[in-house]
Scaffold this motif. Sequence first.
Motif, PDB file in Angstrom:
ATOM      1  N   ALA A  52     105.015 -10.702 -10.125  1.00 55.70           N
ATOM      2  CA  ALA A  52     104.622 -12.102  -9.915  1.00 55.70           C
ATOM      3  C   ALA A  52     103.243 -12.351 -10.530  1.00 55.70           C
ATOM      4  O   ALA A  52     103.037 -13.344 -11.239  1.00 55.70           O
ATOM      5  N   ALA A  53     102.301 -11.454 -10.290  1.00 57.01           N
ATOM      6  CA  ALA A  53     100.953 -11.598 -10.853  1.00 57.01           C
ATOM      7  C   ALA A  53     101.010 -11.578 -12.380  1.00 57.01           C
ATOM      8  O   ALA A  53     100.290 -12.327 -13.044  1.00 57.01           O
ATOM      9  N   SER A  54     101.869 -10.739 -12.931  1.00 57.39           N
ATOM     10  CA  SER A  54     102.011 -10.648 -14.380  1.00 57.39           C
ATOM     11  C   SER A  54     102.363 -12.003 -14.990  1.00 57.39           C
ATOM     12  O   SER A  54     101.825 -12.392 -16.028  1.00 57.39           O
ATOM     13  N   LYS A  55     103.262 -12.734 -14.338  1.00 59.24           N
ATOM     14  CA  LYS A  55     103.642 -14.057 -14.843  1.00 59.24           C
ATOM     15  C   LYS A  55     102.486 -15.047 -14.721  1.00 59.24           C
ATOM     16  O   LYS A  55     102.282 -15.884 -15.592  1.00 59.24           O
ATOM     17  N   LEU A  56     101.731 -14.947 -13.635  1.00 56.41           N
ATOM     18  CA  LEU A  56     100.657 -15.910 -13.398  1.00 56.41           C
ATOM     19  C   LEU A  56      99.435 -15.674 -14.287  1.00 56.41           C
ATOM     20  O   LEU A  56      98.776 -16.634 -14.675  1.00 56.41           O
ATOM     21  N   MET A  62      95.557  -9.229 -17.000  1.00 53.46           N
ATOM     22  CA  MET A  62      95.989  -7.838 -16.828  1.00 53.46           C
ATOM     23  C   MET A  62      96.306  -7.614 -15.350  1.00 53.46           C
ATOM     24  O   MET A  62      95.604  -8.129 -14.478  1.00 53.46           O
ATOM     25  N   VAL A  63      97.351  -6.839 -15.101  1.00 55.10           N
ATOM     26  CA  VAL A  63      97.707  -6.447 -13.745  1.00 55.10           C
ATOM     27  C   VAL A  63      97.760  -4.928 -13.691  1.00 55.10           C
ATOM     28  O   VAL A  63      98.476  -4.294 -14.468  1.00 55.10           O
ATOM     29  N   TYR A  64      96.972  -4.358 -12.793  1.00 57.74           N
ATOM     30  CA  TYR A  64      97.000  -2.923 -12.558  1.00 57.74           C
ATOM     31  C   TYR A  64      97.931  -2.646 -11.385  1.00 57.74           C
ATOM     32  O   TYR A  64      97.741  -3.180 -10.297  1.00 57.74           O
ATOM     33  N   ALA A  65      98.938  -1.821 -11.626  1.00 55.91           N
ATOM     34  CA  ALA A  65      99.850  -1.357 -10.577  1.00 55.91           C
ATOM     35  C   ALA A  65      99.394   0.045 -10.205  1.00 55.91           C
ATOM     36  O   ALA A  65      99.561   0.984 -10.985  1.00 55.91           O
ATOM     37  N   VAL A  66      98.792   0.196  -9.031  1.00 59.34           N
ATOM     38  CA  VAL A  66      98.154   1.446  -8.638  1.00 59.34           C
ATOM     39  C   VAL A  66      98.909   2.055  -7.461  1.00 59.34           C
ATOM     40  O   VAL A  66      99.157   1.370  -6.463  1.00 59.34           O
ATOM     41  N   ASP A  67      99.256   3.325  -7.575  1.00 61.95           N
ATOM     42  CA  ASP A  67      99.929   4.011  -6.474  1.00 61.95           C
ATOM     43  C   ASP A  67      99.684   5.506  -6.613  1.00 61.95           C
ATOM     44  O   ASP A  67      99.376   6.001  -7.705  1.00 61.95           O
ATOM     45  N   ILE A  68      99.865   6.215  -5.502  1.00 61.93           N
ATOM     46  CA  ILE A  68      99.714   7.672  -5.523  1.00 61.93           C
ATOM     47  C   ILE A  68     101.049   8.363  -5.783  1.00 61.93           C
ATOM     48  O   ILE A  68     101.088   9.537  -6.121  1.00 61.93           O
ATOM     49  N   LEU A  69     102.150   7.616  -5.658  1.00 50.56           N
ATOM     50  CA  LEU A  69     103.480   8.188  -5.876  1.00 50.56           C
ATOM     51  C   LEU A  69     103.952   7.888  -7.297  1.00 50.56           C
ATOM     52  O   LEU A  69     104.212   6.731  -7.645  1.00 50.56           O
ATOM     53  N   LYS A  70     104.080   8.926  -8.090  1.00 50.27           N
ATOM     54  CA  LYS A  70     104.474   8.746  -9.488  1.00 50.27           C
ATOM     55  C   LYS A  70     105.843   8.090  -9.658  1.00 50.27           C
ATOM     56  O   LYS A  70     106.013   7.269 -10.565  1.00 50.27           O
ATOM     57  N   PRO A  71     106.854   8.400  -8.804  1.00 47.30           N
ATOM     58  CA  PRO A  71     108.140   7.708  -8.972  1.00 47.30           C
ATOM     59  C   PRO A  71     108.034   6.189  -8.811  1.00 47.30           C
ATOM     60  O   PRO A  71     108.747   5.445  -9.491  1.00 47.30           O
ATOM     61  N   ASN A  72     107.157   5.716  -7.938  1.00 44.20           N
ATOM     62  CA  ASN A  72     106.940   4.276  -7.793  1.00 44.20           C
ATOM     63  C   ASN A  72     106.464   3.674  -9.103  1.00 44.20           C
ATOM     64  O   ASN A  72     106.942   2.629  -9.548  1.00 44.20           O
ATOM     65  N   ARG A  79     110.756  -1.015 -15.634  1.00 45.11           N
ATOM     66  CA  ARG A  79     111.129  -2.430 -15.577  1.00 45.11           C
ATOM     67  C   ARG A  79     110.279  -3.251 -16.545  1.00 45.11           C
ATOM     68  O   ARG A  79     110.798  -4.134 -17.243  1.00 45.11           O
ATOM     69  N   ALA A  80     108.981  -2.990 -16.596  1.00 44.66           N
ATOM     70  CA  ALA A  80     108.106  -3.732 -17.507  1.00 44.66           C
ATOM     71  C   ALA A  80     108.556  -3.536 -18.955  1.00 44.66           C
ATOM     72  O   ALA A  80     108.613  -4.494 -19.735  1.00 44.66           O
ATOM     73  N   LYS A  81     108.898  -2.315 -19.301  1.00 40.17           N
ATOM     74  CA  LYS A  81     109.341  -2.036 -20.667  1.00 40.17           C
ATOM     75  C   LYS A  81     110.657  -2.755 -20.965  1.00 40.17           C
ATOM     76  O   LYS A  81     110.804  -3.380 -22.014  1.00 40.17           O
ATOM     77  N   THR A  82     111.598  -2.681 -20.031  1.00 37.43           N
ATOM     78  CA  THR A  82     112.900  -3.327 -20.206  1.00 37.43           C
ATOM     79  C   THR A  82     112.752  -4.838 -20.381  1.00 37.43           C
ATOM     80  O   THR A  82     113.450  -5.448 -21.191  1.00 37.43           O
ATOM     81  N   GLU A  83     111.834  -5.439 -19.619  1.00 37.40           N
ATOM     82  CA  GLU A  83     111.656  -6.890 -19.660  1.00 37.40           C
ATOM     83  C   GLU A  83     110.629  -7.335 -20.704  1.00 37.40           C
ATOM     84  O   GLU A  83     110.350  -8.524 -20.833  1.00 37.40           O
ATOM     85  N   GLY A  84     110.061  -6.389 -21.446  1.00 33.26           N
ATOM     86  CA  GLY A  84     109.098  -6.743 -22.494  1.00 33.26           C
ATOM     87  C   GLY A  84     107.798  -7.306 -21.947  1.00 33.26           C
ATOM     88  O   GLY A  84     107.210  -8.211 -22.538  1.00 33.26           O
ATOM     89  N   ILE A  85     107.344  -6.761 -20.836  1.00 32.25           N
ATOM     90  CA  ILE A  85     106.097  -7.211 -20.215  1.00 32.25           C
ATOM     91  C   ILE A  85     104.993  -6.241 -20.613  1.00 32.25           C
ATOM     92  O   ILE A  85     105.090  -5.048 -20.375  1.00 32.25           O
ATOM     93  N   TYR A  86     103.920  -6.782 -21.204  1.00 33.70           N
ATOM     94  CA  TYR A  86     102.865  -5.924 -21.747  1.00 33.70           C
ATOM     95  C   TYR A  86     101.517  -6.078 -21.053  1.00 33.70           C
ATOM     96  O   TYR A  86     100.536  -5.475 -21.476  1.00 33.70           O
ATOM     97  N   ASN A  87     101.455  -6.873 -20.006  1.00 35.28           N
ATOM     98  CA  ASN A  87     100.174  -7.052 -19.318  1.00 35.28           C
ATOM     99  C   ASN A  87     100.123  -6.303 -17.976  1.00 35.28           C
ATOM    100  O   ASN A  87      99.315  -6.630 -17.123  1.00 35.28           O
ATOM    101  N   ILE A  88     100.970  -5.304 -17.822  1.00 37.25           N
ATOM    102  CA  ILE A  88     100.960  -4.449 -16.626  1.00 37.25           C
ATOM    103  C   ILE A  88     100.571  -3.046 -17.051  1.00 37.25           C
ATOM    104  O   ILE A  88     101.150  -2.482 -17.987  1.00 37.25           O
ATOM    105  N   ARG A  89      99.585  -2.493 -16.368  1.00 38.79           N
ATOM    106  CA  ARG A  89      99.178  -1.110 -16.626  1.00 38.79           C
ATOM    107  C   ARG A  89      99.359  -0.320 -15.334  1.00 38.79           C
ATOM    108  O   ARG A  89      98.783  -0.673 -14.310  1.00 38.79           O
TER     109      ARG A  89
END
Length: 194
Positions: A52-56, A62-72, A79-89
């Motif tokens: 949602a933040a990526s669209k806004l 830029m949107v940072y998706a931060v987690d300690i679990l690598k599978p997450n 999903r970002a790659k499949t949908e062609g989203i480039y502003n998520i790191r």
Amino acid sequence: MQIFKTTKGITKLAGENNQLLNPFIILEGLEVADGKVVADLGCGGVGYFVFAASKLVGDKGMVYAVDILKPNLEGIKSRAKTEGIYNIRVIWANLEVLDGSKIHSNSVYVALFINMLFQTKKHREVLHEAFRMVKPGGVLAVIDWKSIAMPFGPPPNERIGKDRIKEVAVLGGFTQGEEFEAGKYHYGIKFYKR
């Protein structure tokens, strides 16, 4: 279901993708808009708020998706790659360690802790890491489970009350801001970095 349009003209159904929280309404209330930098700290594997933040924030944000679990993070990255989203790191990080996220200090406009703080006992440390990355004038939004009876969510004794979060955030340097309604089962509090 109720239908609404966001300020970006994205038509959504109330509760779409997430029956408990509506990321577009919450993010717009936090003034997430074109060109902003957002960090979802403890983003989980679905990335409701990340996407949602990526669209806004658009192409200049830029949107940072931060987690300690690598599978997450792998799920979000895929999903970002499949949908062609480039502003998520995606960033694998231990938020209990200062500079554990490697996000530049004073660079994030909105940092989010959503249903995350009950998962750690090191509240002071994770709030300190959030304070480090939020820019002056920026905001930390804490959204967590209300202390009410419900058939889901963490056990009541594991939930973090608003008073505890306010105390630790203010001791960590934030200025307490407004409380906001995040949904039927969640409270929201804004904290500002002056």
